[in-house]
Design a protein around this motif. Structure first.
Motif, PDB file in Angstrom:
ATOM      1  N   ALA A  89       0.828  -1.204   0.000  1.00  0.00           N
ATOM      2  CA  ALA A  89       0.000   0.000   0.000  1.00  0.00           C
ATOM      3  C   ALA A  89       0.862   1.253   0.000  1.00  0.00           C
ATOM      4  CB  ALA A  89      -0.931   0.008   1.214  1.00  0.00           C
ATOM      5  N   ASP A  90       0.542   2.140  -0.946  1.00  0.00           N
ATOM      6  CA  ASP A  90       1.156   3.463  -1.060  1.00  0.00           C
ATOM      7  C   ASP A  90       2.655   3.460  -1.352  1.00  0.00           C
ATOM      8  OD1 ASP A  90      -1.351   4.691  -0.570  1.00  0.00           O
ATOM      9  OD2 ASP A  90      -1.067   4.387   1.590  1.00  0.00           O
ATOM     10  N   LEU A  91       3.199   2.335  -1.813  1.00  0.00           N
ATOM     11  CA  LEU A  91       4.611   2.318  -2.183  1.00  0.00           C
ATOM     12  C   LEU A  91       4.814   3.110  -3.470  1.00  0.00           C
ATOM     13  CD1 LEU A  91       5.812  -1.332  -1.479  1.00  0.00           C
ATOM     14  CD2 LEU A  91       6.013   0.693  -0.027  1.00  0.00           C
ATOM     15  N   THR A  92       5.943   3.740  -3.578  1.00  0.00           N
ATOM     16  CA  THR A  92       6.297   4.496  -4.776  1.00  0.00           C
ATOM     17  C   THR A  92       6.895   3.541  -5.811  1.00  0.00           C
ATOM     18  OG1 THR A  92       8.552   4.938  -4.059  1.00  0.00           O
ATOM     19  CG2 THR A  92       6.840   6.501  -3.330  1.00  0.00           C
ATOM     20  N   PRO A  93       6.951   3.968  -7.056  1.00  0.00           N
ATOM     21  CA  PRO A  93       7.618   3.139  -8.065  1.00  0.00           C
ATOM     22  C   PRO A  93       9.062   2.799  -7.680  1.00  0.00           C
ATOM     23  CG  PRO A  93       6.306   4.790  -9.155  1.00  0.00           C
ATOM     24  CD  PRO A  93       6.284   5.122  -7.681  1.00  0.00           C
ATOM     25  N   ASP A  94       9.797   3.760  -7.139  1.00  0.00           N
ATOM     26  CA  ASP A  94      11.180   3.480  -6.726  1.00  0.00           C
ATOM     27  C   ASP A  94      11.237   2.395  -5.661  1.00  0.00           C
ATOM     28  OD1 ASP A  94      12.405   5.224  -8.485  1.00  0.00           O
ATOM     29  OD2 ASP A  94      12.501   6.879  -7.045  1.00  0.00           O
ATOM     30  N   GLN A  95      10.312   2.429  -4.715  1.00  0.00           N
ATOM     31  CA  GLN A  95      10.282   1.390  -3.689  1.00  0.00           C
ATOM     32  C   GLN A  95       9.954   0.033  -4.307  1.00  0.00           C
ATOM     33  OE1 GLN A  95       7.439   3.592  -1.274  1.00  0.00           O
ATOM     34  NE2 GLN A  95       8.919   3.644   0.420  1.00  0.00           N
ATOM     35  N   LEU A  96       9.027   0.010  -5.263  1.00  0.00           N
ATOM     36  CA  LEU A  96       8.668  -1.243  -5.921  1.00  0.00           C
ATOM     37  C   LEU A  96       9.838  -1.802  -6.726  1.00  0.00           C
ATOM     38  CD1 LEU A  96       5.042  -0.406  -7.098  1.00  0.00           C
ATOM     39  CD2 LEU A  96       5.712  -1.983  -5.256  1.00  0.00           C
ATOM     40  N   LEU A  97      10.618  -0.930  -7.358  1.00  0.00           N
ATOM     41  CA  LEU A  97      11.780  -1.400  -8.113  1.00  0.00           C
ATOM     42  C   LEU A  97      12.731  -2.182  -7.215  1.00  0.00           C
ATOM     43  CD1 LEU A  97      12.630   1.650 -10.406  1.00  0.00           C
ATOM     44  CD2 LEU A  97      11.491  -0.483 -11.036  1.00  0.00           C
ATOM     45  N   GLY A  98      12.851  -1.746  -5.979  1.00  0.00           N
ATOM     46  CA  GLY A  98      13.710  -2.442  -5.026  1.00  0.00           C
ATOM     47  C   GLY A  98      13.162  -3.788  -4.590  1.00  0.00           C
ATOM     48  N   LEU A  99      11.894  -4.049  -4.894  1.00  0.00           N
ATOM     49  CA  LEU A  99      11.266  -5.314  -4.498  1.00  0.00           C
ATOM     50  C   LEU A  99      11.153  -6.313  -5.646  1.00  0.00           C
ATOM     51  CD1 LEU A  99       8.356  -3.903  -2.299  1.00  0.00           C
ATOM     52  CD2 LEU A  99      10.586  -4.772  -1.549  1.00  0.00           C
ATOM     53  N   LEU A 100      11.611  -5.918  -6.835  1.00  0.00           N
ATOM     54  CA  LEU A 100      11.546  -6.825  -7.973  1.00  0.00           C
ATOM     55  C   LEU A 100      12.541  -7.966  -7.802  1.00  0.00           C
ATOM     56  CD1 LEU A 100      11.316  -4.414 -11.031  1.00  0.00           C
ATOM     57  CD2 LEU A 100       9.638  -6.141 -10.383  1.00  0.00           C
ATOM     58  N   PRO A 101      12.133  -9.185  -8.141  1.00  0.00           N
ATOM     59  CA  PRO A 101      13.091 -10.295  -8.090  1.00  0.00           C
ATOM     60  C   PRO A 101      14.157 -10.120  -9.178  1.00  0.00           C
ATOM     61  CG  PRO A 101      11.003 -11.023  -9.016  1.00  0.00           C
ATOM     62  CD  PRO A 101      10.805  -9.605  -8.562  1.00  0.00           C
ATOM     63  N   SER A 102      15.342 -10.618  -8.932  1.00  0.00           N
ATOM     64  CA  SER A 102      16.453 -10.413  -9.861  1.00  0.00           C
ATOM     65  C   SER A 102      16.202 -11.034 -11.234  1.00  0.00           C
ATOM     66  CB  SER A 102      17.748 -10.967  -9.271  1.00  0.00           C
ATOM     67  OG  SER A 102      17.615 -12.359  -9.047  1.00  0.00           O
ATOM     68  N   GLY A 103      15.371 -12.041 -11.320  1.00  0.00           N
ATOM     69  CA  GLY A 103      15.125 -12.699 -12.592  1.00  0.00           C
ATOM     70  C   GLY A 103      13.956 -12.148 -13.389  1.00  0.00           C
ATOM     71  N   TYR A 104      13.360 -11.058 -12.958  1.00  0.00           N
ATOM     72  CA  TYR A 104      12.204 -10.505 -13.667  1.00  0.00           C
ATOM     73  C   TYR A 104      12.665  -9.908 -14.980  1.00  0.00           C
ATOM     74  CZ  TYR A 104       7.856  -7.940 -14.515  1.00  0.00           C
ATOM     75  OH  TYR A 104       6.687  -7.462 -15.070  1.00  0.00           O
TER      76      TYR A 104
END
Length: 141
Positions: free
Chosen positions: A55-70
């Protein structure tokens, strides 16, 4: 907040939780019926992340949560702005050319963007630079 899932699919991440009915309307506009769906318009799988820890995460925060293989070229974010607008303009975040650059797009245009970027037929900037003055891409005019 939890890591985004490993997925061989376009990730659609919900960060806006203010209006459950609007969330269902966005899903319907995108053609997504389940958590993992084959959406004919995309000719590919779509993986929906509907987790309140985002909830309410920014795109930059989401980028940090992407798995390395995406490997998909974009991330789609359904935030409060998308839920509050009748046009439901979701946020498209570039993961390849200008990582983190984003623009909004109406759901009807998202499949064309995804398919053109996936096959490297067009570049992210070609869509982003053709967004209307309000920052929403509604197609080429």
């Amino acid at each position: 907040m939890t890591m985004l899932p490993e997925a061989d699919a376009l990730l659609v991440v919900r960060t806006g939780f203010s209006d459950p009915d609007a969330w269902q309307a966005v899903r319907a506009a995108l053609g997504v019926t389940g958590e993992e769906s084959f959406v004919e318009e995309f000719q590919d799988e779509v993986a929906v992340v509907d987790d309140a820890t985002h909830a309410d995460l920014t795109p930059d925060q989401l980028l940090g949560l992407l798995p390395s293989g995406y490997t998909d070229p974009i991330l789609v974010v359904v935030d409060s702005a998308a839920l509050e607008s009748a046009e439901m303009p979701v946020l498209v975040v570039d993961l390849v050319e200008e990582r983190g650059r984003a623009f909004r797009v109406i759901p009807a245009e998202l499949p064309d963007i995804h398919s053109n970027l996936s096959i490297a037929n067009m570049d992210f900037f070609e869509f982003a630079d053709n967004a209307d003055a309000d920052g929403v891409f509604r197609g080429f005019r």
